[in-house]
Enzyme design. Structure first.
Site, PDB file in Angstrom:
ATOM      1  CD  GLU A 155      37.488  46.417 -26.325  1.00  0.00           C
ATOM      2  OE1 GLU A 155      36.576  46.388 -25.502  1.00  0.00           O
ATOM      3  OE2 GLU A 155      37.884  47.484 -26.837  1.00  0.00           O
ATOM      4  CD  GLU A 268      40.400  50.653 -30.710  1.00  0.00           C
ATOM      5  OE1 GLU A 268      40.127  51.231 -29.641  1.00  0.00           O
ATOM      6  OE2 GLU A 268      39.729  49.689 -31.130  1.00  0.00           O
TER       7      GLU A 268
HETATM    8  O1  G3I Z   1      27.248  61.219 -33.088  1.00  0.00           O
HETATM    9  C1  G3I Z   1      26.094  60.723 -32.408  1.00  0.00           C
HETATM   10  C2  G3I Z   1      25.174  61.867 -32.054  1.00  0.00           C
HETATM   11  O2  G3I Z   1      24.660  62.450 -33.259  1.00  0.00           O
HETATM   12  C3  G3I Z   1      24.032  61.336 -31.200  1.00  0.00           C
HETATM   13  O3  G3I Z   1      23.208  62.417 -30.818  1.00  0.00           O
HETATM   14  C4  G3I Z   1      24.627  60.630 -29.973  1.00  0.00           C
HETATM   15  C5  G3I Z   1      23.565  60.072 -29.083  1.00  0.00           C
HETATM   16  O4  G3I Z   1      22.975  58.959 -29.729  1.00  0.00           O
HETATM   17  O5  G3I Z   1      25.454  59.543 -30.410  1.00  0.00           O
HETATM   18  C6  G3I Z   1      26.545  60.006 -31.161  1.00  0.00           C
HETATM   19  O6  G3I Z   1      27.310  58.901 -31.586  1.00  0.00           O
HETATM   20  C7  G3I Z   1      28.051  58.290 -30.534  1.00  0.00           C
HETATM   21  C8  G3I Z   1      29.523  58.262 -30.970  1.00  0.00           C
HETATM   22  O7  G3I Z   1      30.311  57.540 -30.026  1.00  0.00           O
HETATM   23  C9  G3I Z   1      30.095  59.652 -31.148  1.00  0.00           C
HETATM   24  O8  G3I Z   1      30.105  60.293 -29.904  1.00  0.00           O
HETATM   25  C10 G3I Z   1      27.549  56.871 -30.382  1.00  0.00           C
HETATM   26  O9  G3I Z   1      26.233  56.906 -29.857  1.00  0.00           O
HETATM   27  C11 G3I Z   1      28.461  56.110 -29.432  1.00  0.00           C
HETATM   28  O10 G3I Z   1      28.088  54.730 -29.411  1.00  0.00           O
HETATM   29  C12 G3I Z   1      29.909  56.181 -29.927  1.00  0.00           C
HETATM   30  O11 G3I Z   1      30.750  55.545 -28.981  1.00  0.00           O
HETATM   31  C13 G3I Z   1      31.893  54.889 -29.550  1.00  0.00           C
HETATM   32  C14 G3I Z   1      32.186  53.657 -28.677  1.00  0.00           C
HETATM   33  O12 G3I Z   1      33.374  52.988 -29.140  1.00  0.00           O
HETATM   34  C15 G3I Z   1      31.028  52.660 -28.740  1.00  0.00           C
HETATM   35  O13 G3I Z   1      30.832  52.253 -30.072  1.00  0.00           O
HETATM   36  C16 G3I Z   1      33.094  55.833 -29.545  1.00  0.00           C
HETATM   37  O14 G3I Z   1      32.881  56.866 -30.509  1.00  0.00           O
HETATM   38  C17 G3I Z   1      34.355  55.074 -29.925  1.00  0.00           C
HETATM   39  O15 G3I Z   1      35.510  55.886 -29.781  1.00  0.00           O
HETATM   40  C18 G3I Z   1      34.539  53.831 -29.034  1.00  0.00           C
HETATM   41  O16 G3I Z   1      35.649  53.139 -29.558  1.00  0.00           O
HETATM   42  C19 G3I Z   1      36.026  51.939 -28.862  1.00  0.00           C
HETATM   43  C20 G3I Z   1      36.440  50.903 -29.910  1.00  0.00           C
HETATM   44  O17 G3I Z   1      35.348  50.645 -30.773  1.00  0.00           O
HETATM   45  C21 G3I Z   1      36.939  49.631 -29.247  1.00  0.00           C
HETATM   46  N1  G3I Z   1      38.043  49.928 -28.331  1.00  0.00           N
HETATM   47  C22 G3I Z   1      37.704  50.923 -27.290  1.00  0.00           C
HETATM   48  C23 G3I Z   1      37.243  52.224 -27.956  1.00  0.00           C
HETATM   49  C24 G3I Z   1      36.944  53.297 -26.927  1.00  0.00           C
HETATM   50  O18 G3I Z   1      35.853  52.912 -26.149  1.00  0.00           O
END
Ligand code: G3I
Length: 359
Positions: A155, A268
């Site tokens: 991105e 994705e």
């Molecule tokens: O699982 C932990 C949980 O144990 C913890 O209590 C909580 C609070 O810290 O965090 C949880 O993990 C989170 C995870 O999502 C699962 O929910 C992470 O903090 C959080 O950063 C993560 O967000 C991810 C996001 O990117 C940022 O990295 C999303 O899963 C993921 O689907 C999203 O994916 C992005 C791609 O990388 C790039 N393209 C867009 C896409 C959607 O935003």
């Protein structure tokens, strides 16, 4: 193909869906063998639920030929405890993938959305270069020869930021300069010459994505002209019920990549129904079917990766008001949905066309 509006692909694709509302997963062929017959990877983003949930793990092993760590391989997560990179998530997914014959797509090395909490807001160029190339070198090097593809940069394009080349205004752009992307790709190639290196972005199939497609093509052409080691582009494909997509625009974009010898991945894929609360599973599946009918006609397509396999873990449902969305091939009880059959149908179609498309 042209601009696809909701009515046309509902009519065209709904009939293609034969799956009863909640068929048992044991009654259906797995997507993995269909993907292999199609000469494609089919994969999914996965998270720590892969270790905790036997039913989810069984579906991954049945359907996927590749997996993508959804967030645990990102710079912010790997350095959540401080400047030292925690390589345990790398080792864990490598072991699982190798034990089960799955390809890995490393996501993602450089992304403004996943910078370490300690990353300096105003690093000078040398410090920014050292931090970025050090991270890329350490991470890619730690899995040398064991990760099929890396999303090196994610991105980096945002035409709305007003930069002449459409680059997104990020700390790395400001601190290192426009060549940070090429530098990241070169560092990844130096750390693992065997890995396929991908640029990944969103909106590239969208009806509103023409400026994004043009800017990504300009970026990729520049990298190729510079001899930078780039092998493909990931088209994220976060689709939405009620939205259209530009099949012609995507086909032209893919053809331009093919002329440069690059592959294209659907990286994705999911279908949000945020704009149309509670769009029925069949409408969501019709969007999968119609989009993938375009995608599987692309000769240099190498992979279809969904951003999750089950509604149980979709990132979309983490958004306020989207708790009940159903964007993925399996429901929260791990029953395959019409979207699952839409993916299977697309893989079958590719398998039938494989020889013609890749000759
Ligand atoms: O699982 C932990 C949980 O144990 C913890 O209590 C909580 C609070 O810290 O965090 C949880 O993990 C989170 C995870 O999502 C699962 O929910 C992470 O903090 C959080 O950063 C993560 O967000 C991810 C996001 O990117 C940022 O990295 C999303 O899963 C993921 O689907 C999203 O994916 C992005 C791609 O990388 C790039 N393209 C867009 C896409 C959607 O935003």
């Amino acid at each position: 193909m042209g601009q696809i509006n909701r009515r046309s692909f509902l009519a065209v694709s709904a009939a293609a869906l034969t799956l009863p509302d909640h068929a048992s997963s044991t009654e259906l062929p797995a997507l993995g063998p269909l993907a292999r017959a199609a000469g494609l990877e089919f994969g999914s983003a996965v998270g720590p639920w892969l270790w905790r949930e036997a039913d989810f793990r069984a579906a991954v092993l049945r359907d996927c030929t590749a997996i993508v760590p959804e967030y645990e391989w990102k710079w912010d997560y790997l350095t959540r405890a401080g400047r030292r990179t925690d390589l345990e998530p790398i080792r864990r997914y490598l072991a699982f993938a190798e034990k089960n014959g799955l390809a890995l797509r490393g996501h993602t090395l450089v992304w403004h959305g996943a910078m370490p909490h300690w990353y300096p807001a105003a690093a000078d160029r040398q410090e920014a270069l050292t931090l970025m190339t050090g991270h890329v070198t350490d991470l890619v090097g730690s899995a040398r020869g064991r990760v099929r593809r890396w999303d090196v940069v994610n991105e980096a394009i945002e035409p709305a930021d007003g930069e002449p080349d459409g680059l997104r205004r990020t700390p790395l752009l400001a601190q290192i300069g426009r060549d940070y992307i090429e530098i990241a790709f070169r560092a990844a190639a130096a750390a693992d010459p065997t890995a396929r290196l991908v640029y990944n972005d969103y909106g590239l199939g969208a009806s509103w994505g023409a400026a994004r497609r043009d800017a990504v093509l300009r970026l990729v052409e520049h990298l190729v002209e510079r001899g930078a080691p780039i092998h493909g582009v990931g088209v994220q494909s976060h689709l939405a019920a009620g939205d259209g997509y530009d099949g012609d625009g995507l086909a032209v974009f893919a053809a331009r990549l093919r002329e440069m010898g690059l592959e294209i991945l659907v990286s994705e894929l999911d279908v949000s129904d945020t704009a149309r609360r509670g769009a029925p599973d069949r409408e969501v599946a019709a969007i999968y079917a119609h989009y993938l009918a375009t995608v599987v006609e692309i000769p240099n397509l190498t992979a279809i990766h969904t951003w999750g396999l089950s509604d149980r873990h979709s990132w979309i449902r983490a958004k306020a008001g989207a708790e009940n969305e159903r964007p993925l091939p399996y429901d929260r009880a791990m029953r395959p949905k019409p979207a699952w059959e839409a993916i299977a149908g697309a893989l079958r179609r590719r398998a039938a066309e494989h020889g013609r498309l890749t000759s």
